[in-house]
Design an enzyme around this catalytic site. Structure first.
Site, PDB file in Angstrom:
ATOM      1  N   HIS A 219       2.792 -13.285   3.067  1.00 47.84           N
ATOM      2  CA  HIS A 219       2.783 -13.627   1.642  1.00 47.84           C
ATOM      3  C   HIS A 219       4.126 -14.101   1.104  1.00 47.84           C
ATOM      4  O   HIS A 219       4.230 -14.469  -0.060  1.00 47.84           O
ATOM      5  CB  HIS A 219       2.264 -12.465   0.789  1.00 47.84           C
ATOM      6  CG  HIS A 219       3.219 -11.313   0.689  1.00 47.84           C
ATOM      7  ND1 HIS A 219       3.422 -10.439   1.714  1.00 47.84           N
ATOM      8  CD2 HIS A 219       4.037 -10.911  -0.307  1.00 47.84           C
ATOM      9  CE1 HIS A 219       4.318  -9.539   1.351  1.00 47.84           C
ATOM     10  NE2 HIS A 219       4.713  -9.802   0.127  1.00 47.84           N
TER      11      HIS A 219
HETATM   12  N1  UDP Z   1      -1.396  -3.184   1.980  1.00 44.14           N
HETATM   13  C1  UDP Z   1      -2.689  -2.857   1.617  1.00 44.14           C
HETATM   14  N2  UDP Z   1      -3.689  -3.762   1.824  1.00 44.14           N
HETATM   15  C2  UDP Z   1      -3.477  -4.972   2.432  1.00 44.14           C
HETATM   16  C3  UDP Z   1      -2.134  -5.307   2.802  1.00 44.14           C
HETATM   17  C4  UDP Z   1      -1.123  -4.390   2.552  1.00 44.14           C
HETATM   18  O1  UDP Z   1      -2.935  -1.763   1.105  1.00 44.14           O
HETATM   19  O2  UDP Z   1      -4.412  -5.754   2.597  1.00 44.14           O
HETATM   20  C5  UDP Z   1      -0.315  -2.228   1.693  1.00 44.14           C
HETATM   21  C6  UDP Z   1       0.540  -1.829   2.884  1.00 44.14           C
HETATM   22  O3  UDP Z   1      -0.008  -0.714   3.556  1.00 44.14           O
HETATM   23  C7  UDP Z   1       1.879  -1.516   2.236  1.00 44.14           C
HETATM   24  C8  UDP Z   1       1.931  -2.447   1.052  1.00 44.14           C
HETATM   25  O4  UDP Z   1       0.586  -2.874   0.817  1.00 44.14           O
HETATM   26  O5  UDP Z   1       1.877  -0.181   1.766  1.00 44.14           O
HETATM   27  C9  UDP Z   1       2.830  -3.614   1.324  1.00 44.14           C
HETATM   28  O6  UDP Z   1       2.764  -4.490   0.267  1.00 44.14           O
HETATM   29  P1  UDP Z   1       3.279  -5.985   0.357  1.00 44.14           P
HETATM   30  O7  UDP Z   1       3.214  -6.456   1.770  1.00 44.14           O
HETATM   31  O8  UDP Z   1       2.522  -6.728  -0.677  1.00 44.14           O
HETATM   32  O9  UDP Z   1       4.760  -5.877  -0.179  1.00 44.14           O
HETATM   33  P2  UDP Z   1       6.190  -5.747   0.504  1.00 44.14           P
HETATM   34  O10 UDP Z   1       6.231  -4.468   1.266  1.00 44.14           O
HETATM   35  O11 UDP Z   1       6.395  -6.947   1.354  1.00 44.14           O
HETATM   36  O12 UDP Z   1       7.114  -5.726  -0.667  1.00 44.14           O
END
Ligand code: UDP
Length: 365
Positions: A209
């Site tokens: 993403h």
């Molecule tokens: N996550 C979720 N469903 C999904 C993809 C990710 O619940 O389909 C959770 C994952 O377990 C983690 C969080 O979303 O806890 C990560 O979010 P994201 O990748 O959007 O943000 P980042 O960590 O990159 O800031």
């Protein structure tokens, strides 16, 4: 003590959940503390927001600022305008922000301009990559916050390097892991698992993403096609983030690729815990795979979470295809490195944070 908690986007909900649970627990035990939860509305889909409130037992927000949509500047401005009104109408002793999203930046600036102290949870991490909006959010938020809660000692050192005083910095561990450990026994098999005849340790999970990976449609298509080709007959399950959805042409999907909507937290982490490996550009997921001991390839040139590589199960591939190929070969062969869990990622970080805040406010306010 009155705390205003801010949450706006998917990774925020996962971090805020254990903090609310810790506040409630301490309140029940007699502590003088109450909170107000502000949802900025940055993420508003059910599968990016509402579902997390249900699954992680987060109480309804006291207010939703409904500041979703628009460009980053429009969103930042909208959140600031609404959050300022919220803070004037509902005075507070402290604003607590988590992570590195637009809401983190917008609300920390708004609070500081009203002279309200700010606590930043997950402070001090840096990728060094200013092309990432999150890096700008981290730098600005850390530059003006008053209390810093860190996931590693390195993040604490980074804060001292930029001139923060040791007494403002608290190494407490990782609230995201509080949630992971609390809910691990209740992870849920997604409905498609049996429908697709998925077998434990015989499929890969892919998430993408970051703007640098998903904003150019052709680059995104090529990256996904390459990963699926390297996976050969192994299924690749790809829960598609709304940002990515716009740019991924659904008519040209490789045979072993399975697209799904974003998954609920319990379903997503069931999928991760049973996977042969994960390929991702997320930061939070690399922390979770480290604790779940699942091989993880990061599709970015850098990371703000180096401990997931030096201690955990993560490796950095960037988007260099030969590097991805080499790491995928090791992943598919089952000979991935073993990791260890970083210090204080033990499920008790939120409790430490709330105890520290109660102590700080008793002694200094
Ligand atoms: N996550 C979720 N469903 C999904 C993809 C990710 O619940 O389909 C959770 C994952 O377990 C983690 C969080 O979303 O806890 C990560 O979010 P994201 O990748 O959007 O943000 P980042 O960590 O990159 O800031």
């Amino acid at each position: 003590m009155r705390i205003t908690l801010v949450a706006g986007a998917r990774p925020n909900f996962i971090k805020i959940a254990p903090l609310i649970a810790a506040i409630q627990e301490m309140k029940t035990a007699g502590a003088k503390i109450r909170y107000r939860l502000v949802h900025t509305g940055q993420h508003y889909d059910r599968m990016m927001s509402g579902n997390f409130f249900e699954q992680l037992q987060i109480p309804e927000p006291h207010i939703n600022l409904n500041a979703g949509g628009g460009s980053q500047a429009e969103q930042t401005a909208q959140i600031m305008i609404s959050f300022e009104k919220e803070l004037i109408q509902n005075p507070t002793d402290l604003v607590l922000v988590v992570g590195d999203v637009t809401s983190t930046l917008a609300c920390s600036i708004t609070a500081k301009k009203l002279n309200i102290p700010v606590a930043h949870v997950e402070a001090g991490i840096r990728s060094g990559d200013l092309s990432m909006p999150e890096e700008i959010n981290r730098i600005v938020t850390d530059s003006i916050s008053d209390y810093f809660f860190t996931t590693t000692k390195d993040a604490s050192k980074q804060l001292q390097k930029i001139g923060k005083q040791p007494e403002q910095i608290f190494f407490v561990g990782n609230v995201m892991i509080d949630t992971l450990l609390k809910f691990r026994p209740t992870f849920r098999k997604p409905v498609f698992f049996d429908e697709l005849d998925l077998k434990t340790k015989n499929y890969l999970v892919l998430t993408l993403h970051r703007p640098s990976n998903v904003d150019e449609a052709q680059k995104l298509q090529e990256l996904i096609a390459f990963i699926c080709q390297q996976a050969k007959e192994i299924p690749v399950i790809f829960p598609v983030h709304p940002r990515t959805r716009q740019n991924y042409a659904l008519d040209s999907t490789p045979e072993n690729l399975q697209l799904t909507d974003p998954l609920g937290y319990l379903e997503f982490n069931y999928l991760v815990e049973n996977a042969l490996g994960v390929l991702t550009d997320s930061g939070g997921i690399t922390e979770e795979t480290t604790v779940l001991n699942i091989p993880c390839i990061t599709l970015r040139e850098n990371t703000e979470r180096p401990e997931t590589i030096s201690m955990g199960t993560n490796e950095l591939a960037g988007t260099d295809l030969p590097a991805i190929k080499k790491l995928m070969q090791i992943m598919l062969s089952g000979n991935w490195k073993q990791g260890v869990i970083p210090e204080l990622w033990d499920g008790k970080s939120a409790k430490r944070i709330v105890e520290i805040l109660l102590h700080e406010f008793k002694t200094s306010h």
